[in-house]
Write an enzyme that holds these catalytic residues in place. Sequence first.
Site: not given
Length: 609
Positions: A2, A27, A74, A98-99, A482, A486, A489, A505, A604
């Site tokens: 947010c 964000r 969000w 926010n929060g 990584e 990438k 996502e 394995h 973000k």
Amino acid sequence: MCGIVGAIADRDVVPVLIEGLKRLEYRGYDSAGIAVVNDRDVRRVRRTGRVAEMADAAAAEGFHASLGIGHTRWATHGGVTEANAHPHISHGIALVHNGIIENHEEQREKLGALGYAFESQTDTEVIAHLIHHHLKQGNGDLLGALQRVVKELTGAYALAVISRAEPGRMVCARMGCPLLIGLGEGENFVASDVSAVVQATRNVVFLEEGDTAEVARDGVRVYDRNDQPVERETHVSSVSLSSLELGPYRHFMQKEIHEQPRAIGDTIEATIDGGFVPELFGRNAAAVLEGIEGVQILACGTSYYAGLTARYWIEGMAGMPCSVEIASEYRYRQAYADPKHLVVTISQSGETLDTMEALKHAKSLGRAHTLSICNVPESAIPRASELVCYTRAGAEIGVASTKAFTTQLAALFQLAVVLAKLRGRLGADDEAQCLEQLRQLPGGVQQALNLEPQVVAWAEKFAAKQNALFLGRGLHYPIALEGALKLKEISYIHAEAYPAGELKHGPLALVDSAMPVVVIAPNNSLLEKVKSNMQEVRARGGELFVFADQDSNFGESEGVHVIRTPRHVGLLSPVVHTIPVQLLAYHTALARGTDVDKPRNLAKSVTVE
Ligand code: F6R
């Protein structure tokens, strides 16, 4: 996640709010709204979807005002609906938040009994009603009511509040979520992120935990957690407007991938000029780093993978134990805490809640020494740390982290060399070699970027796939992780990474002709092992896509595609091999037509648990 922006001025603040919200879009959000005070009334517009749609609605309804607040939401509590979007209003009081308010259910029940009706499923709406309730009881003005209300809340919040009864000011509060005040000439602002106000002012005051503040046109007053007036320092933000703009690029992610030679160059500049000195990590760093006997790294996501890479450097070069743990796990564990181990947090944003809480937990377990490696100056995590090293990537807007990761690696390599030097494990020749490798790094990264056309050809094949496996060994295993992160996502292709030796394995069961297997195979001591692991894949019909450096001596054959990465750059090879996996994810996502900069469901800055 947010985002908050608020403004009070002589001019119309609606364009300021819209511009601020657009700059907060990176964000991650799923709805947006603004509320303004005009002619002693509060008006609001909210929309699910993009800020631009909400802005069109505000324009169509003729929104103009000199006081207003805005928000990008969000969703956490309650779905993505207009009713759940902020601002929330109670009897002429509008607020953005926010929060997460943890005791919202209890408050909701209490307010319900007092006759308040709820329009949303959010945890936020209770705050608007609570403020109204206190005002109705005659408990002071808007600021006084807010100061009372925050003491009844548990959880995390950054709040900005306006009221039709008090058109001359905004009030705000922070606990656990960042909030700053932007100081203009005859106009002032609030924001959760400096990028939201940088078009109007660079002079900012960061609120501290528990602070409240009143923000009028001609002045700002800040109060501490005991409601006592307090002075907070003014900072001049160095965020550059060009880093917030796309320029000639199609996406921020593409821009940020291509900025890496510059970003790494800036991050290593001080070392190239002055050598590997402890002061790279803060003024008192020598005393701290000389006394430590181990390192504990805490981080999330891509930053965690930077930490995994650093473990090889720190243990290998400095010869001291280094453990790396996902922050959201560490924070709930009674971990063994050696006070002589340095806690290193790694965070692009500096406000990831899990990393922040892990840092607090580490301190509560008796860890005395902390270092933050962070990309956002003055953000919460470096402010809570004893030592700080800022990566100089510049603002990272694309949700998928790219230049932040490679600059984190550059900073962590420097830490490993400094620790090795302090422990007398690095001779002058070795140090000179490390410096030379570092000096060559931006050039090596640029050469890796030049591989883009070859990677595009691979991406076209990947775009049709459902799954992918990434393999690496040793220092390059975190780069395989990584690469898989990438790809998943931003292209939504299911991707997993394994140390290549682990294949037999379990994951080998997944390999058939439909499974592309990406292998990071530079010429190092593990190359022959990696080649054997590749045989295991080929024998099961898997198609190999190999990133191998000039010295690896690989040839293409049926089912084995090879892209030659630049000449091996020693211990910094993981940085160079990151570039092609970033490009592969980017171009695969492009070919699949996903929203590269704002992938679904992601944000973000992850400021909630
Ligand atoms: C992946 C990504 C995330 C972040 C993670 C931590 O591309 O960006 O995995 O790395 O959310 O964020 P910071 O580094 O801001 O703490």
